[in-house]
Design an enzyme around this catalytic site. Sequence first.
Site, PDB file in Angstrom:
ATOM      1  N   ASP A  54      36.695  48.687  31.361  1.00 28.39           N
ATOM      2  CA  ASP A  54      36.982  49.748  32.330  1.00 28.39           C
ATOM      3  C   ASP A  54      38.391  49.581  32.872  1.00 28.39           C
ATOM      4  OD1 ASP A  54      35.790  47.369  33.660  1.00 28.39           O
ATOM      5  OD2 ASP A  54      36.184  48.487  35.504  1.00 28.39           O
ATOM      6  N   GLU A  85      34.135  46.186  35.919  1.00 28.44           N
ATOM      7  CA  GLU A  85      34.717  45.008  36.561  1.00 28.44           C
ATOM      8  C   GLU A  85      35.558  45.433  37.746  1.00 28.44           C
ATOM      9  OE1 GLU A  85      37.850  41.971  37.344  1.00 28.44           O
ATOM     10  OE2 GLU A  85      38.073  44.071  36.735  1.00 28.44           O
TER      11      GLU A  85
END
Length: 378
Positions: free
Chosen positions: A81, A143
């Site tokens: 991400d 994350e």
Amino acid sequence: MSPATLMPATLTPADLLARLVGFPTVVGQPNGALIEDVARYLRAHGAEVTVLAGPEGDRSNLFASFGPKDVPGIVLSGHVDVVPATEPEWRADPFVLRREGDRLIGRGACDMKGFVAAVLAAAPAMGRMALRAPLHIALSYDEEAGCKGVPHLLAALPALCAPPEGAIIGEPTGLVPVLAHKGKAALRLSAKGRSGHSSRPDLGQNAIQRLVPVLARICAQAEALTRGPQDARFAPPYSSVQIGTICGGQAVNIIPDFAEAQIEARAIAGVSPKAILQEVLVDLPEGVSLDWLSEYPALALAPEAPLARLAETLTGRAAQGAVSFGTEAGLFQQAGIAAIVCGPGDIARAHKPEEYLTLSELEGTCAMLSSLIDRQAA
């Protein structure tokens, strides 16, 4: 390069980075297209791949293994991400990698799809070599929202492989092994009130003013922490608290019926970030509620640990004591897996427009991974 087509079996590291950047996997958004593409690519090179859907239903982790899974191996861990790329300073589409000299520019190039691209570029060699000890690839989601994806991956790990020897988390450190980082906890405070005309405050309930006493406690705690436990490896050398966002109210002449603030704590190793906040969140005022948003622990790997020695050998660089930003390494360590942070790039480029990784940094990571593959095959 369009990620809409199947990933070819053989690509250069820069090609792989372009491919990964082309998937706009913004934190909190679906990542299925990227995960499926990577899974196909790794399977084509002989990896055993498991896609682990998260509870959100539209995001997944990926775990892949090369070599025998019944002996301890090394995990190469990265998140796929990225933070949003809405800043006007971008000079071109942030999700189309472009090269300017030695710079490879795009959202996530440095944080941290560059490391993932180098790992994928090493996959053909992992598949060809007769590895005596395995290499695992762990890709996680969200994350950037507080390491929300990796706990689900770690929970599944005992069924996927023998307890790993260690994990290398490829966040940008200039390929310098990092032994420690701070932990973090984040929460949201919400206050409800009763709206009305500001000329009659006696008939309403001001939600913003309900939050003020709690926020004052948090500010006092932030000041007290500067005099608290110290660890000179970190900058600053103490734990910290900050009020990151605050909103509420509609107009100056309307009694606000809702207010919200988000607060985070970052803690040095040995201190619980959640406990820092809990100290000042007892006896919340009426109408104020609390929701925990995320939490991950600090990392603290001993300088003499075998994984630290391995990382120094692979990179040719002495380990650095600590960084103040956080990673999923603390969660690996909490799960009983030695972890170290070591990846290409500079954290100062992350979360900014025109984020970039240099081609030489990407090639340096590939060289490190080549040495690791040789070690696992020896």
